[in-house]
Design a protein around this motif. Sequence first.
Motif, PDB file in Angstrom:
ATOM      1  N   GLU A 130      58.812 -17.929 -82.128  1.00  0.00           N
ATOM      2  CA  GLU A 130      57.491 -18.553 -81.985  1.00  0.00           C
ATOM      3  C   GLU A 130      56.490 -17.598 -81.337  1.00  0.00           C
ATOM      4  O   GLU A 130      55.342 -17.488 -81.791  1.00  0.00           O
ATOM      5  CB  GLU A 130      57.604 -19.827 -81.147  1.00  0.00           C
ATOM      6  CG  GLU A 130      58.340 -20.979 -81.819  1.00  0.00           C
ATOM      7  CD  GLU A 130      59.841 -20.759 -81.924  1.00  0.00           C
ATOM      8  OE1 GLU A 130      60.376 -19.913 -81.149  1.00  0.00           O
ATOM      9  OE2 GLU A 130      60.474 -21.397 -82.772  1.00  0.00           O
ATOM     10  N   SER A 131      56.907 -16.907 -80.283  1.00  0.00           N
ATOM     11  CA  SER A 131      55.972 -16.006 -79.598  1.00  0.00           C
ATOM     12  C   SER A 131      55.612 -14.817 -80.474  1.00  0.00           C
ATOM     13  O   SER A 131      54.461 -14.353 -80.473  1.00  0.00           O
ATOM     14  CB  SER A 131      56.570 -15.521 -78.273  1.00  0.00           C
ATOM     15  OG  SER A 131      57.729 -14.729 -78.486  1.00  0.00           O
ATOM     16  N   CYS A 132      56.583 -14.323 -81.245  1.00  0.00           N
ATOM     17  CA  CYS A 132      56.317 -13.195 -82.136  1.00  0.00           C
ATOM     18  C   CYS A 132      55.329 -13.591 -83.224  1.00  0.00           C
ATOM     19  O   CYS A 132      54.361 -12.867 -83.497  1.00  0.00           O
ATOM     20  CB  CYS A 132      57.624 -12.702 -82.749  1.00  0.00           C
ATOM     21  SG  CYS A 132      57.442 -11.235 -83.793  1.00  0.00           S
ATOM     22  N   LEU A 133      55.557 -14.730 -83.847  1.00  0.00           N
ATOM     23  CA  LEU A 133      54.660 -15.196 -84.909  1.00  0.00           C
ATOM     24  C   LEU A 133      53.253 -15.438 -84.365  1.00  0.00           C
ATOM     25  O   LEU A 133      52.259 -15.081 -85.003  1.00  0.00           O
ATOM     26  CB  LEU A 133      55.209 -16.484 -85.537  1.00  0.00           C
ATOM     27  CG  LEU A 133      56.492 -16.335 -86.358  1.00  0.00           C
ATOM     28  CD1 LEU A 133      56.992 -17.707 -86.803  1.00  0.00           C
ATOM     29  CD2 LEU A 133      56.250 -15.448 -87.571  1.00  0.00           C
ATOM     30  N   GLU A 134      53.171 -16.037 -83.187  1.00  0.00           N
ATOM     31  CA  GLU A 134      51.860 -16.313 -82.588  1.00  0.00           C
ATOM     32  C   GLU A 134      51.091 -15.013 -82.346  1.00  0.00           C
ATOM     33  O   GLU A 134      49.895 -14.918 -82.651  1.00  0.00           O
ATOM     34  CB  GLU A 134      52.031 -17.063 -81.271  1.00  0.00           C
ATOM     35  CG  GLU A 134      50.706 -17.383 -80.589  1.00  0.00           C
ATOM     36  CD  GLU A 134      50.894 -18.110 -79.267  1.00  0.00           C
ATOM     37  OE1 GLU A 134      49.868 -18.410 -78.620  1.00  0.00           O
ATOM     38  OE2 GLU A 134      52.053 -18.370 -78.869  1.00  0.00           O
ATOM     39  N   THR A 135      51.766 -14.007 -81.820  1.00  0.00           N
ATOM     40  CA  THR A 135      51.110 -12.731 -81.553  1.00  0.00           C
ATOM     41  C   THR A 135      50.654 -12.077 -82.845  1.00  0.00           C
ATOM     42  O   THR A 135      49.537 -11.559 -82.931  1.00  0.00           O
ATOM     43  CB  THR A 135      52.069 -11.782 -80.803  1.00  0.00           C
ATOM     44  OG1 THR A 135      52.443 -12.383 -79.562  1.00  0.00           O
ATOM     45  CG2 THR A 135      51.401 -10.444 -80.526  1.00  0.00           C
ATOM     46  N   ILE A 136      51.488 -12.095 -83.863  1.00  0.00           N
ATOM     47  CA  ILE A 136      51.127 -11.491 -85.159  1.00  0.00           C
ATOM     48  C   ILE A 136      49.910 -12.176 -85.749  1.00  0.00           C
ATOM     49  O   ILE A 136      48.976 -11.514 -86.240  1.00  0.00           O
ATOM     50  CB  ILE A 136      52.317 -11.559 -86.125  1.00  0.00           C
ATOM     51  CG1 ILE A 136      53.413 -10.584 -85.683  1.00  0.00           C
ATOM     52  CG2 ILE A 136      51.879 -11.245 -87.555  1.00  0.00           C
ATOM     53  CD1 ILE A 136      54.701 -10.714 -86.453  1.00  0.00           C
ATOM     54  N   LEU A 137      49.874 -13.496 -85.712  1.00  0.00           N
ATOM     55  CA  LEU A 137      48.743 -14.231 -86.288  1.00  0.00           C
ATOM     56  C   LEU A 137      47.457 -13.965 -85.510  1.00  0.00           C
ATOM     57  O   LEU A 137      46.374 -13.837 -86.096  1.00  0.00           O
ATOM     58  CB  LEU A 137      49.053 -15.734 -86.310  1.00  0.00           C
ATOM     59  CG  LEU A 137      50.186 -16.158 -87.253  1.00  0.00           C
ATOM     60  CD1 LEU A 137      50.507 -17.643 -87.076  1.00  0.00           C
ATOM     61  CD2 LEU A 137      49.815 -15.867 -88.707  1.00  0.00           C
ATOM     62  N   GLU A 138      47.558 -13.867 -84.186  1.00  0.00           N
ATOM     63  CA  GLU A 138      46.378 -13.574 -83.372  1.00  0.00           C
ATOM     64  C   GLU A 138      45.842 -12.170 -83.675  1.00  0.00           C
ATOM     65  O   GLU A 138      44.634 -11.972 -83.845  1.00  0.00           O
ATOM     66  CB  GLU A 138      46.723 -13.681 -81.878  1.00  0.00           C
ATOM     67  CG  GLU A 138      46.982 -15.090 -81.396  1.00  0.00           C
ATOM     68  CD  GLU A 138      45.733 -15.947 -81.433  1.00  0.00           C
ATOM     69  OE1 GLU A 138      44.783 -15.654 -80.707  1.00  0.00           O
ATOM     70  OE2 GLU A 138      45.721 -16.915 -82.221  1.00  0.00           O
ATOM     71  N   VAL A 139      46.742 -11.202 -83.754  1.00  0.00           N
ATOM     72  CA  VAL A 139      46.329  -9.823 -84.014  1.00  0.00           C
ATOM     73  C   VAL A 139      45.742  -9.699 -85.414  1.00  0.00           C
ATOM     74  O   VAL A 139      44.729  -9.026 -85.614  1.00  0.00           O
ATOM     75  CB  VAL A 139      47.522  -8.864 -83.831  1.00  0.00           C
ATOM     76  CG1 VAL A 139      47.196  -7.475 -84.374  1.00  0.00           C
ATOM     77  CG2 VAL A 139      47.890  -8.774 -82.356  1.00  0.00           C
ATOM     78  N   ALA A 140      46.350 -10.344 -86.393  1.00  0.00           N
ATOM     79  CA  ALA A 140      45.850 -10.276 -87.773  1.00  0.00           C
ATOM     80  C   ALA A 140      44.447 -10.851 -87.887  1.00  0.00           C
ATOM     81  O   ALA A 140      43.657 -10.416 -88.734  1.00  0.00           O
ATOM     82  CB  ALA A 140      46.800 -11.009 -88.715  1.00  0.00           C
ATOM     83  N   ALA A 141      44.136 -11.810 -87.015  1.00  0.00           N
ATOM     84  CA  ALA A 141      42.804 -12.425 -87.016  1.00  0.00           C
ATOM     85  C   ALA A 141      41.841 -11.680 -86.099  1.00  0.00           C
ATOM     86  O   ALA A 141      40.711 -12.120 -85.892  1.00  0.00           O
ATOM     87  CB  ALA A 141      42.903 -13.888 -86.583  1.00  0.00           C
ATOM     88  N   ASP A 142      42.295 -10.526 -85.550  1.00  0.00           N
ATOM     89  CA  ASP A 142      41.471  -9.724 -84.638  1.00  0.00           C
ATOM     90  C   ASP A 142      41.045 -10.497 -83.409  1.00  0.00           C
ATOM     91  O   ASP A 142      39.934 -10.324 -82.897  1.00  0.00           O
ATOM     92  CB  ASP A 142      40.250  -9.159 -85.372  1.00  0.00           C
ATOM     93  CG  ASP A 142      40.630  -8.164 -86.458  1.00  0.00           C
ATOM     94  OD1 ASP A 142      41.558  -7.371 -86.228  1.00  0.00           O
ATOM     95  OD2 ASP A 142      40.007  -8.183 -87.533  1.00  0.00           O
ATOM     96  N   ARG A 143      41.947 -11.359 -82.922  1.00  0.00           N
ATOM     97  CA  ARG A 143      41.686 -12.088 -81.686  1.00  0.00           C
ATOM     98  C   ARG A 143      42.502 -11.454 -80.561  1.00  0.00           C
ATOM     99  O   ARG A 143      43.658 -11.067 -80.777  1.00  0.00           O
ATOM    100  CB  ARG A 143      42.046 -13.574 -81.825  1.00  0.00           C
ATOM    101  CG  ARG A 143      41.144 -14.342 -82.769  1.00  0.00           C
ATOM    102  CD  ARG A 143      41.405 -15.840 -82.655  1.00  0.00           C
ATOM    103  NE  ARG A 143      42.719 -16.197 -83.159  1.00  0.00           N
ATOM    104  CZ  ARG A 143      42.953 -16.629 -84.395  1.00  0.00           C
ATOM    105  NH1 ARG A 143      41.965 -16.730 -85.270  1.00  0.00           N
ATOM    106  NH2 ARG A 143      44.182 -16.959 -84.777  1.00  0.00           N
ATOM    107  N   PRO A 144      41.941 -11.348 -79.365  1.00  0.00           N
ATOM    108  CA  PRO A 144      42.687 -10.749 -78.248  1.00  0.00           C
ATOM    109  C   PRO A 144      43.863 -11.623 -77.842  1.00  0.00           C
ATOM    110  O   PRO A 144      43.784 -12.846 -77.871  1.00  0.00           O
ATOM    111  CB  PRO A 144      41.643 -10.654 -77.129  1.00  0.00           C
ATOM    112  CG  PRO A 144      40.644 -11.726 -77.459  1.00  0.00           C
ATOM    113  CD  PRO A 144      40.575 -11.762 -78.961  1.00  0.00           C
TER     114      PRO A 144
END
Length: 234
Positions: free
Chosen positions: A113-127
């Motif tokens: 869950e934490s890995c997926l959340e980080t990937i989705l945030e980074v892909a959306a260019d969100r800090p």
Amino acid sequence: MGQQHLAGPVVTVALVEDHQVVVDGVRSWFAPPTPVELVAQGPTIESVRGAAADVLLLDLNLNGTMVVDRVAELCAGGQRVIVFSEHEEPEIVRKVLDAGASAFIGKGRATRESCLETILEVAADRPTVTPPMAQAIATDEGPHRPQLSDKERAALLYWFQSMSKASVAARMGIKERTVRQYIDRARVKYAAAGRPAPTKEKLLICAIQDGLVRPDEVTVYTSLAAQTPADRQE
């Protein structure tokens, strides 16, 4: 972005990892219906070069060689890099973040869950701030005064001089999304230090207070009065 998915666009990932057991584990994390797809993987950076991926998930120890010094090169090319490593020492985390990495995921405490959340945030260019990143920021020397990389400072300075993010990107020879990452990362560092800077004006004040930017370097900043409120809140 990648192909369409039932829940929206799929985020594509290229993985640089030399241990097959880790590759298999990560691939299982991205199994449908997860909105993340592993489109390339290999044991070296060169093995995935050219892969059309939104995010590069990078191990730092490849075949016994640390590749920390390759992070800046990848980021300068416009790649969103998430370091995925067991080497969570604060100094290493700070080094890859200063080199431009969007995030750091520690293998020892990563969950699906934490890995997926980080990937989705980074892909959306969100800090985003992961536990290793928070620890690195908290243990930095003088946490009240965030340490910005040269490129983060340059991006802020040009932006403070009333340049648009597109103009900053052209001036620095990087992609506009990379400029956004530099600015967002500076905001994350200030927030982690207990000095949130959600607006351009607040970020400028903090940068001047800390000596990161001199007032005489941002003389054009007065032209911000001509900008819309939305521009000033960027």
